[in-house]
Design a protein around this motif. Structure first.
Motif, mmCIF file in Angstrom:
data_model
loop_
_atom_site.group_PDB
_atom_site.id
_atom_site.type_symbol
_atom_site.label_atom_id
_atom_site.label_comp_id
_atom_site.label_asym_id
_atom_site.label_seq_id
_atom_site.Cartn_x
_atom_site.Cartn_y
_atom_site.Cartn_z
ATOM 1 N N UNK B 236 4.903 -2.042 7.860
ATOM 2 C CA UNK B 236 3.761 -2.153 6.931
ATOM 3 C C UNK B 236 4.806 -1.924 5.955
ATOM 4 N N UNK B 237 4.377 -2.958 5.131
ATOM 5 C CA UNK B 237 5.086 -3.267 3.693
ATOM 6 C C UNK B 237 5.244 -2.313 2.485
ATOM 7 N N UNK B 238 4.009 -1.350 2.736
ATOM 8 C CA UNK B 238 3.881 -0.774 1.951
ATOM 9 C C UNK B 238 3.777 0.472 2.920
ATOM 10 N N UNK B 239 3.039 1.879 1.925
ATOM 11 C CA UNK B 239 3.083 3.114 2.482
ATOM 12 C C UNK B 239 1.691 3.043 3.516
ATOM 13 N N UNK B 240 0.618 4.268 3.677
ATOM 14 C CA UNK B 240 0.024 4.383 4.635
ATOM 15 C C UNK B 240 -0.847 3.799 4.140
#
Lengths: 316, 324
Positions: B236-240
């Motif tokens: 995942x390129x961003x956080x959770x």
């Protein structure tokens, strides 16, 4: 037990979408499920591995595809293990999807409450927990109601839990009349009319209450209300009874704290015309049933405590 | 794979990316309440897998579900309308990000509890098998779900009953913040093999590879050869979720994030299609999402008096919180 077995046979014969799944259902270990595998085959009677959480949600998935699974739990406390699957999954799908789906599953607890000698982990009556969470929940007190409520539960479009009290499954005190009438969910039954005091009796305590009422009949005139469905509760029926008698005693196999009895008494205090404080006869707070028979019996409500509560309420 | 097929995969991935980027902005701006779990980076998994399904097949989705739902064919306008809590949403504003699903497309719910979809999918697969017309179920979950007992129980049910279900493990290497090696003994695919399932691993950043291997496994399911398992390595390129993004919480090595971003599945497939094709599709997708935003922002809100509407499919008298 025979009444519930007949109900299951009848409903599976009437609707081919009804499935049965659970542990040892093929051999009919609980008695409630006997004779179904030979009659309906492995396509409709599934012996599951000991995976309560998975087979409970398996039932949810099958229900979302149009089936009407009946899932048997032979031990009442297995409900704790599948609380997530019932309360947080099956129950919530209707609202969370904005009504896109219904989950017509029946959870059959074929043996709720103490079975005398099965000790701590096999003796609870967890129906108040499901009622509190909003699961439609029935606790029949007679064979005729067990038959009729079980069939209604299977036909209902929502998840419904059916708690068959162990004391009744093993009892021959109340004979199975062979009645085959459907009993609608949410309708209480006035089993005995009287003007002095209302007893709400749940499950096996219906018998207890009838016995106590008879023994006191020369002194007081007791009305007995069997809610049959503990959620949604038939408040109108109870309101009518309590507003007539002005006095209320509830006997119920839940723990005292936040049990079904607490809700009934609270509602009566808020809304009904009482002339005396309402009382509960139930298990003590946080009960764990010990093994020794004398200890088991000391914690489960019975006729003596009910008699005492009635006497105190009426100041006999 | 034909160029038309590649273009379709690219378009679907780009739609998810554009949708999620817009949602992330809206979540951080507070226009989407609660939060979202962005699918950005994992698009090749949902798109590659769902490219092998028909409208009659089923999926179970997850808390990080927008990508699955869009890849299965859901209308982005109505998905966004759900995220804005409006009556035009699939769930009429009752579900939100973690539960948004168009059940008419065979989406058996997007689930907020990790690992919960596998058993539900198995029940659906049992019914699909009984119907006998080759429908299959795909159950998506992340590597974190491999630590949930109920999912492993579901593998067992699917295997003993030879159900037509493909379990897709999106291994993005983190269960929220817990690194894979700190949370998973053995490997996901080897565990699946332990249940007697055919298990494959694939580069989840390569949409064509995902589509190819999914096609083989789905074919097995359709032929009645029992369940299968596909582990897709992805990131995942961003956080959770968006709240962590908003708070600036990042527990991953920045170099690791950069390395995975360099393997962006959309850029990789775009390079094969050429700049002109990419520009054309990107423009069209942007227009679709603009339109979805417009649609969702103008959709009506539900009435507070209906807050418990749909609680039951049948009837049940529900008492209010206060009785006077």
């Amino acid at each position: 037990m025979h009444a519930m077995n007949r109900a299951l046979h009848a409903e599976m014969a009437a609707d081919e979408d009804v499935l049965l799944l659970g542990e040892d259902v093929g051999v009919g270990a609980s008695g409630v499920t006997s004779g179904l595998l030979p009659r309906f085959g492995r396509e409709r009677v599934l012996d599951t591995p000991l995976s309560e959480q998975a087979f409970t949600s398996f039932g949810t998935g099958a229900a979302m595809m149009g089936k009407k699974p009946v899932i048997e739990f032979q031990i009442s406390t297995l409900i704790y293990l599948v609380f997530e699957q019932i309360v947080n999954q099956a129950h919530k799908f209707s609202l969370m999807t904005g009504g896109q789906v219904s989950v017509p599953v029946t959870y059959l607890v074929a043996g709720s409450g103490s079975r005398s000698g099965w000790a701590g982990q096999h003796s609870d009556s967890p129906y108040s927990l499901l009622a509190q969470a909003g699961i439609k929940t029935v606790v029949p007190g007679t064979p005729a109601d067990a038959y009729g409520l079980f069939r209604s539960a299977i036909r209902d479009p929502d998840p419904v839990a059916v708690f068959a009290p162990s004391a009744l499954l093993e009892s021959t005190a109340v004979p199975d009349s062979g009645a085959e009438e459907i009993v609608p969910l949410g309708e209480a039954n006035v089993l005995r009319e009287g003007g002095d005091l209302t007893v709400v009796a749940v499950g096996q305590h219906v018998g207890t209450a009838l016995e106590v009422a008879d023994s006191l009949s020369d002194r007081v005139d007791i009305e007995i209300v069997d809610p049959r469905t503990v959620y949604p509760f038939d408040w109108d029926c109870l309101r009518k009874s309590v507003n007539k008698t002005g006095r209320l005693v509830v006997i119920d196999d839940s723990n005292r704290m936040c049990g079904l009895g607490a809700e009934i008494v609270a509602t009566a205090a808020e809304e009904f015309d009482l002339v005396a404080p309402p009382r509960r006869v139930c298990r003590p707070d946080g009960t764990v049933i010990p093994y020794a028979l004398a200890l088991d019996k000391a914690l489960v409500p019975g006729p003596e405590q009910l008699m005492q509560a009635i006497s105190a309420t009426l100041k006999l | 794979m034909t160029r038309e097929h590649q273009m379709a995969l690219y378009r679907s991935m780009k739609l998810i990316r554009e949708f999620e980027e817009r949602c992330l902005d809206m979540a951080i701006a507070g226009e989407i309440i609660g939060g979202i779990h962005p699918y950005i980076g994992q698009e090749a998994v949902a798109v590659g897998v769902c490219s092998q399904l028909t409208e009659r097949d089923f999926i179970t989705s997850t808390h990080r579900g927008h990508g699955h739902v869009l890849a299965k064919g859901a209308d982005p306008r109505r998905l966004l309308a759900e995220l804005l809590g409006t009556l035009e949403g699939f769930n009429k504003g009752r579900g939100g990000s973690m539960h948004a699903a168009d059940m008419k497309l065979g989406i058996l719910g997007a689930n907020g509890i990790v690992g919960a979809g596998g058993a539900i999918g198995s029940g659906a697969a049992w019914v699909a098998k009984a119907r006998g017309n080759s429908e299959v179920v795909v159950s998506f979950f992340g590597d974190g779900a491999m630590s949930q007992g109920v999912l492993l129980e579901a593998f067992n049910l699917a295997a003993i009953w030879s159900l037509p279900i493909l379990f897709v493990c999106e291994n993005n290497m983190y269960a929220t913040s817990l690194k894979l090696e700190s949370g998973l003994a053995g490997s996901a695919a080897r565990r699946a093999e332990g249940f007697g399932m055919v298990a494959r691993t694939v580069d989840g950043m390569d949409v064509e590879a995902v589509a190819d291997v999914t096609g083989e496994l789905i074919q097995r399911c359709r032929e009645g050869k029992g369940p299968a398992f596909l582990e897709c390595s992805t990131y995942r390129f961003f956080g959770h979720h968006s709240v962590l993004e908003l708070l600036g919480v990042e527990f991953r090595d920045p170099d690791e994030v950069v390395r995975w971003r360099e393997r962006d599945p959309i850029v990789a497939l775009g390079a094969k299609l050429g700049d002109d094709v990419v520009a054309e599709i990107d423009e069209a997708v942007k227009g679709t999402i603009d339109e979805a935003v417009e649609f969702a922002k103008n959709a009506p809100s539900p009435d507070p008096k209906d807050a418990l509407m749909y609680l039951y499919s049948g009837t049940a008298a529900v008492r209010p919180g206060v009785i006077l």
